[in-house]
Design a protein around this motif. Sequence first.
Motif, PDB file in Angstrom:
ATOM      1  N   LEU A  42      95.219 -18.779 -45.916  1.00 10.34           N
ATOM      2  CA  LEU A  42      95.406 -19.912 -46.815  1.00 10.34           C
ATOM      3  C   LEU A  42      94.061 -20.415 -47.309  1.00 10.34           C
ATOM      4  O   LEU A  42      93.118 -20.560 -46.532  1.00 10.34           O
ATOM      5  CB  LEU A  42      96.124 -21.060 -46.097  1.00 10.34           C
ATOM      6  N   LEU A  43      93.995 -20.685 -48.598  1.00 18.13           N
ATOM      7  CA  LEU A  43      92.835 -21.362 -49.169  1.00 18.13           C
ATOM      8  C   LEU A  43      93.218 -22.825 -49.341  1.00 18.13           C
ATOM      9  O   LEU A  43      94.195 -23.139 -50.028  1.00 18.13           O
ATOM     10  CB  LEU A  43      92.453 -20.781 -50.530  1.00 18.13           C
ATOM     11  N   HIS A  44      92.465 -23.687 -48.694  1.00 16.77           N
ATOM     12  CA  HIS A  44      92.683 -25.129 -48.856  1.00 16.77           C
ATOM     13  C   HIS A  44      91.549 -25.666 -49.726  1.00 16.77           C
ATOM     14  O   HIS A  44      90.379 -25.366 -49.482  1.00 16.77           O
ATOM     15  CB  HIS A  44      92.703 -25.826 -47.499  1.00 16.77           C
ATOM     16  N   VAL A  45      91.903 -26.423 -50.746  1.00 17.02           N
ATOM     17  CA  VAL A  45      90.926 -27.005 -51.661  1.00 17.02           C
ATOM     18  C   VAL A  45      91.041 -28.519 -51.530  1.00 17.02           C
ATOM     19  O   VAL A  45      92.150 -29.071 -51.568  1.00 17.02           O
ATOM     20  CB  VAL A  45      91.183 -26.564 -53.114  1.00 17.02           C
ATOM     21  N   THR A 105      96.801 -26.233 -51.412  1.00 15.88           N
ATOM     22  CA  THR A 105      96.731 -25.091 -50.511  1.00 15.88           C
ATOM     23  C   THR A 105      97.404 -23.911 -51.199  1.00 15.88           C
ATOM     24  O   THR A 105      98.547 -24.023 -51.647  1.00 15.88           O
ATOM     25  CB  THR A 105      97.411 -25.404 -49.161  1.00 15.88           C
ATOM     26  N   ILE A 106      96.677 -22.805 -51.293  1.00 15.40           N
ATOM     27  CA  ILE A 106      97.147 -21.627 -52.020  1.00 15.40           C
ATOM     28  C   ILE A 106      97.176 -20.436 -51.066  1.00 15.40           C
ATOM     29  O   ILE A 106      96.195 -20.192 -50.344  1.00 15.40           O
ATOM     30  CB  ILE A 106      96.217 -21.325 -53.226  1.00 15.40           C
ATOM     31  N   PRO A 107      98.275 -19.671 -51.042  1.00 14.01           N
ATOM     32  CA  PRO A 107      98.310 -18.470 -50.209  1.00 14.01           C
ATOM     33  C   PRO A 107      97.286 -17.445 -50.689  1.00 14.01           C
ATOM     34  O   PRO A 107      97.017 -17.331 -51.889  1.00 14.01           O
ATOM     35  CB  PRO A 107      99.727 -17.919 -50.406  1.00 14.01           C
ATOM     36  N   VAL A 108      96.732 -16.703 -49.739  1.00 15.37           N
ATOM     37  CA  VAL A 108      95.813 -15.608 -50.028  1.00 15.37           C
ATOM     38  C   VAL A 108      96.422 -14.356 -49.410  1.00 15.37           C
ATOM     39  O   VAL A 108      96.731 -14.333 -48.218  1.00 15.37           O
ATOM     40  CB  VAL A 108      94.411 -15.884 -49.439  1.00 15.37           C
ATOM     41  N   LEU A 109      96.634 -13.345 -50.228  1.00 15.80           N
ATOM     42  CA  LEU A 109      97.214 -12.085 -49.765  1.00 15.80           C
ATOM     43  C   LEU A 109      96.255 -10.946 -50.109  1.00 15.80           C
ATOM     44  O   LEU A 109      95.851 -10.808 -51.265  1.00 15.80           O
ATOM     45  CB  LEU A 109      98.567 -11.838 -50.429  1.00 15.80           C
TER      46      LEU A 109
END
Length: 142
Positions: A42-45, A105-109
């Motif tokens: 997860l990328l949290h900004v 929060t954006i998923p990272v795959l």
Amino acid sequence: MHSTEIEIRTGDRAVVHDLTRDAERFLADAPSGEGDGPSDGLLHVWVPHATAGLAVLETGAGSDDDLLAALDDLLPRDDRWRHRHGSAGHGRDHVLPALVPPYATIPVLGGRLALGTWQSICLVDTNVDNPTRRVRFSFLAG
């Protein structure tokens, strides 16, 4: 967890600033558990400001300007606000984060942002009194 903070110059007018490339650069430099760069997680900004927020939306086709126009309709820059320091109507900037939160929060795959085709990560800043913003990226590997 890997984290960094960047500085964005937003100037003296309301803006929607696309952070997607900054986020991609951050992920490219983020270590994974195996040392090969990030994989899934997860990328949290986070924007540590009381008068700015983050949105995931399409940019470049008018949606960014539409968002600013909608915020002007919802939160007019006039003298109705009790919070009165700064430029005229600045109180509305302090209400903004209740509508456009200061985090995303954006998923990272596979080390890549799992955004939709037209989605971008954007800083939304209506505060004309503060021309510089900080944005924190944090990657949590899965």
